[in-house]
Write a protein that holds these residues in place. Structure first.
Motif, PDB file in Angstrom:
ATOM      1  N   LEU A 199      29.633  -4.346  56.549  1.00  0.00           N
ATOM      2  CA  LEU A 199      30.672  -3.478  57.113  1.00  0.00           C
ATOM      3  C   LEU A 199      30.049  -2.566  58.176  1.00  0.00           C
ATOM      4  O   LEU A 199      28.943  -2.053  57.994  1.00  0.00           O
ATOM      5  N   CYS A 200      30.778  -2.369  59.267  1.00  0.00           N
ATOM      6  CA  CYS A 200      30.352  -1.431  60.313  1.00  0.00           C
ATOM      7  C   CYS A 200      31.263  -0.207  60.276  1.00  0.00           C
ATOM      8  O   CYS A 200      32.412  -0.283  59.853  1.00  0.00           O
ATOM      9  N   SER A 201      30.738   0.902  60.767  1.00  0.00           N
ATOM     10  CA  SER A 201      31.508   2.146  60.825  1.00  0.00           C
ATOM     11  C   SER A 201      32.283   2.223  62.144  1.00  0.00           C
ATOM     12  O   SER A 201      31.745   1.903  63.212  1.00  0.00           O
ATOM     13  N   TRP A 202      33.551   2.637  62.042  1.00  0.00           N
ATOM     14  CA  TRP A 202      34.414   2.740  63.229  1.00  0.00           C
ATOM     15  C   TRP A 202      35.120   4.082  63.244  1.00  0.00           C
ATOM     16  O   TRP A 202      35.541   4.584  62.203  1.00  0.00           O
ATOM     17  N   ALA A 203      35.280   4.616  64.433  1.00  0.00           N
ATOM     18  CA  ALA A 203      36.052   5.854  64.590  1.00  0.00           C
ATOM     19  C   ALA A 203      37.549   5.534  64.583  1.00  0.00           C
ATOM     20  O   ALA A 203      37.951   4.383  64.786  1.00  0.00           O
ATOM     21  N   MET A 204      38.343   6.558  64.343  1.00  0.00           N
ATOM     22  CA  MET A 204      39.794   6.480  64.602  1.00  0.00           C
ATOM     23  C   MET A 204      40.105   7.694  65.486  1.00  0.00           C
ATOM     24  O   MET A 204      40.520   8.744  65.011  1.00  0.00           O
ATOM     25  N   ARG A 205      39.807   7.516  66.759  1.00  0.00           N
ATOM     26  CA  ARG A 205      39.767   8.619  67.714  1.00  0.00           C
ATOM     27  C   ARG A 205      41.107   8.717  68.432  1.00  0.00           C
ATOM     28  O   ARG A 205      41.423   7.916  69.314  1.00  0.00           O
ATOM     29  N   CYS A 206      41.891   9.696  68.040  1.00  0.00           N
ATOM     30  CA  CYS A 206      43.185   9.922  68.667  1.00  0.00           C
ATOM     31  C   CYS A 206      42.973  10.771  69.917  1.00  0.00           C
ATOM     32  O   CYS A 206      41.850  11.197  70.215  1.00  0.00           O
ATOM     33  N   LEU A 207      44.046  11.010  70.639  1.00  0.00           N
ATOM     34  CA  LEU A 207      43.957  11.788  71.881  1.00  0.00           C
ATOM     35  C   LEU A 207      45.144  12.745  71.927  1.00  0.00           C
ATOM     36  O   LEU A 207      46.281  12.344  71.647  1.00  0.00           O
ATOM     37  N   LEU A 208      44.858  13.989  72.282  1.00  0.00           N
ATOM     38  CA  LEU A 208      45.909  14.996  72.399  1.00  0.00           C
ATOM     39  C   LEU A 208      46.130  15.302  73.877  1.00  0.00           C
ATOM     40  O   LEU A 208      45.173  15.584  74.606  1.00  0.00           O
ATOM     41  N   ILE A 209      47.392  15.225  74.294  1.00  0.00           N
ATOM     42  CA  ILE A 209      47.750  15.469  75.698  1.00  0.00           C
ATOM     43  C   ILE A 209      48.647  16.704  75.741  1.00  0.00           C
ATOM     44  O   ILE A 209      49.724  16.722  75.137  1.00  0.00           O
ATOM     45  N   GLU A 210      48.193  17.717  76.459  1.00  0.00           N
ATOM     46  CA  GLU A 210      48.997  18.942  76.619  1.00  0.00           C
ATOM     47  C   GLU A 210      49.539  18.959  78.044  1.00  0.00           C
ATOM     48  O   GLU A 210      48.777  18.948  79.004  1.00  0.00           O
ATOM     49  N   THR A 211      50.852  18.919  78.175  1.00  0.00           N
ATOM     50  CA  THR A 211      51.456  19.036  79.504  1.00  0.00           C
ATOM     51  C   THR A 211      52.273  20.318  79.498  1.00  0.00           C
ATOM     52  O   THR A 211      52.269  21.045  78.505  1.00  0.00           O
ATOM     53  N   GLY A 212      53.000  20.585  80.582  1.00  0.00           N
ATOM     54  CA  GLY A 212      53.763  21.820  80.683  1.00  0.00           C
ATOM     55  C   GLY A 212      54.470  22.210  79.404  1.00  0.00           C
ATOM     56  O   GLY A 212      54.222  23.274  78.845  1.00  0.00           O
ATOM     57  N   ASP A 213      55.338  21.327  78.904  1.00  0.00           N
ATOM     58  CA  ASP A 213      56.155  21.716  77.757  1.00  0.00           C
ATOM     59  C   ASP A 213      55.994  20.770  76.569  1.00  0.00           C
ATOM     60  O   ASP A 213      56.778  20.805  75.648  1.00  0.00           O
ATOM     61  N   HIS A 251      36.392   8.456  60.165  1.00  0.00           N
ATOM     62  CA  HIS A 251      35.822   7.121  60.350  1.00  0.00           C
ATOM     63  C   HIS A 251      36.169   6.223  59.170  1.00  0.00           C
ATOM     64  O   HIS A 251      36.420   6.712  58.070  1.00  0.00           O
ATOM     65  N   PHE A 252      36.171   4.931  59.395  1.00  0.00           N
ATOM     66  CA  PHE A 252      36.355   3.966  58.310  1.00  0.00           C
ATOM     67  C   PHE A 252      35.434   2.772  58.555  1.00  0.00           C
ATOM     68  O   PHE A 252      34.700   2.750  59.555  1.00  0.00           O
ATOM     69  N   LYS A 253      35.444   1.820  57.628  1.00  0.00           N
ATOM     70  CA  LYS A 253      34.573   0.652  57.791  1.00  0.00           C
ATOM     71  C   LYS A 253      35.395  -0.621  57.802  1.00  0.00           C
ATOM     72  O   LYS A 253      36.386  -0.744  57.069  1.00  0.00           O
ATOM     73  N   LEU A 254      34.980  -1.548  58.657  1.00  0.00           N
ATOM     74  CA  LEU A 254      35.590  -2.876  58.704  1.00  0.00           C
ATOM     75  C   LEU A 254      34.479  -3.914  58.822  1.00  0.00           C
ATOM     76  O   LEU A 254      33.399  -3.626  59.353  1.00  0.00           O
TER      77      LEU A 254
END
Ligand SMILES: [Zn+2]
Length: 279
Positions: A38-52, A10-13
């Motif tokens: 300042l408010c707290s914000w996530a930096m929420r990435c996403l992992l995608i698993e496909t066949g290969d 998380h970070f703040k902006l």
């Protein structure tokens, strides 16, 4: 396809900058501010698993800037990309593709690491994906946006030879089950992946809709280059999302990962919130 949340920290902006013309008396109920506003914000990435492939969407802020830089952003939280990948049974060396929605530092900072005095790709075996319009915009930044496009995050990607450009048209498939939406209000040609997953559609909102509080149309960040374009893009995106029962995935909401939408008298609002792991 399997999807996993990767909470890079998380970070703040500044709360005012994050909510644009909306007065603090309204936004502080949703995103409370500290004594520096300042408010707290996530930096929420996403992992995608496909066949290969193992695809990471965005990379958070990373760790290569100096104390003075990070002093502005108050990093907090006890997760990292590495700890999150480990939790899901993966290692960063297994990432085959890094999909960069756009090249602002809180999305691309983790793409490049500092090793001794060299800047090297943080995902050694990955292809990094941007698009030509956004890339050109980011490497020749305007003065208002310059502070968000840090050369050390961007140029080493190209120098490494690991950069490729996405060329699919608006709304077309980039890979099976992954369509790309382009929006231009926040910055030039930001890319939003639209995923087909377990019979549902999930839109990764990046900075079009940074948090649940940003669903009402006039709640637009002051950071946006073309706020009226964001307004139009929010209008059409939310209408389509509500009509087609898409789920929204929030990159920056500190408290809510995803939501369903519903039409209300006031406009399109959330029906309920949920976690990716609930699906
Ligand atoms: Zn951004």
């Amino acid at each position: 396809m399997n999807l996993y949340t990767v909470d890079s920290g998380h970070f703040k902006l500044d709360g005012g900058a994050m909510h644009g013309v909306v007065p603090k008396s309204l936004w502080q109920k949703f995103n409370p501010a500290d004594d520096q506003n300042l408010c707290s914000w996530a930096m929420r990435c996403l992992l995608i698993e496909t066949g290969d492939r193992l695809i990471l969407v965005d990379t958070g802020i990373g760790n290569k800037q100096d104390e003075r830089f990070f002093g502005h952003y108050h990093l907090h939280g006890d997760t990292s990309i590495d700890s999150e990948l480990k939790k899901h049974g993966f290692h960063r060396s297994e990432i085959t593709d890094v999909f960069l929605t756009h090249l602002h530092f809180d999305h691309v900072g983790g793409a490049i690491n500092r090793m001794d005095d060299k800047l090297v790709p943080a995902f050694e075996n990955a292809v990094y994906w941007s698009n030509q319009a956004h890339w050109d915009w980011a490497v020749h930044p305007n003065d208002r946006e310059k502070a968000s496009f840090l050369k050390e995050n961007i140029l080493p990607i190209q120098e490494s030879g690991q950069l490729k450009m996405i060329t699919c048209a608006e709304g077309e498939e980039w890979l099976p089950g992954i369509k790309v939406r382009y929006v231009n209000g926040h910055t030039e040609a930001m890319m939003l992946p639209l995923l087909s997953y377990k019979g549902q559609n999930i839109l990764y909102c990046a900075d079009l809709l940074p948090s649940l509080a940003h669903l009402p149309l006039p709640w637009i960040m002051s950071y946006d280059m073309r706020p009226l374009d964001t307004l139009a893009e929010k209008t059409t995106t939310l209408k389509e999302a509500a009509e087609k029962d898409w789920l929204l995935y929030f990159e920056h909401d500190a408290h809510h990962e995803m939501c369903r939408l519903q039409q209300t008298e006031k406009g399109i609002r959330h029906q309920d919130t949920l976690l990716l792991s609930d699906l």
